[in-house]
Design a protein around this motif. Sequence first.
Motif: not given
Length: 329
Positions: A53-79
Amino acid sequence: MTDEMTLGEIGFAGDDQVVPFQVEGLDARGRAVQLGPMLDAILARHDYPEPVARLLAEAVTLTVLLGTSLKFTGKFIVQTQGDGPVDMLVADFTTPDSLRAYARYDERALAEAVAQDLLEPQDLLGSGILAFTIDQGAHMQRYQGIVELNGSTLEEIARAYFRQSEQIPTEVRLAAAQLYGAGEGGEREHQWRAGGVVLQFLPESPERMRQADLPGGDLPEDVEEIDFEEDEEWLEAKALMETIADDELADPQVGSERLLYRLFHERGVRVFEPVAVRDSCSCSRDKIKAVLDGLEKEEIAESVEDGKISVKCEFCSANYTFDPSEFLE
């Protein structure tokens, strides 16, 4: 400059809101976030063991920090994909605000890691890769950046990605925590929280952004790596980021705006309209049916169990049941 009075007047973003900001005095800008109910819902749905859970929580945090900067319609995936007990983490952000995530782990290997107290990220993830994928839809080419899983934390791995691929000086701080309290009936309850900050150096002069070239491999013994003097303002920005304590990032009493003020008020920090994020899966019965429609009859027949086809979404745990006759005609 934004000060405490001004922050009080405009209000605080609170949980599950990404706060963009700019530090004019340091030619830097970034985003900060604290995740609460959204993150807790994702993790509680799967009842992950604490290290997972701790690892996934950090991955989620990183994803929303970067994903919300996108200026287009689409997806941003961290894996992540590795050979450790937690062999996969996936956080999938769909613009403008939807996130889903899951982790895959080997129960026996994880139990052995816990017994041996091998719970650092490099122990759990093992060797492998971290991939950042930008998908703008069927008519646009997918972009994927890949970095080796060779850091001790997701923070360090993310920094390596920006260092190698984006060539923008970037600092990342991530932390996850559990808050405990008493429920209505006196039972002990807990909630997952996480927080993070991404800061990038973006001066008007491109020359000031330049970083030392990374060597293309191991340097010969008789060759010394050239020292590179970083910009003084970026060095100051990095030093300030290093003062952030993990508990500050996730503490609801601190909040993103107050943390930013503590860090950068002497240099002039300005916060902008927050961007809300929510727990939302894009799966649907129609999408699952479309996948099944593309299978051969033999594959459909192999999927039948107890007279029906059952499909469970790995992200949200939703179950979809189909009559095999829909696909065997």
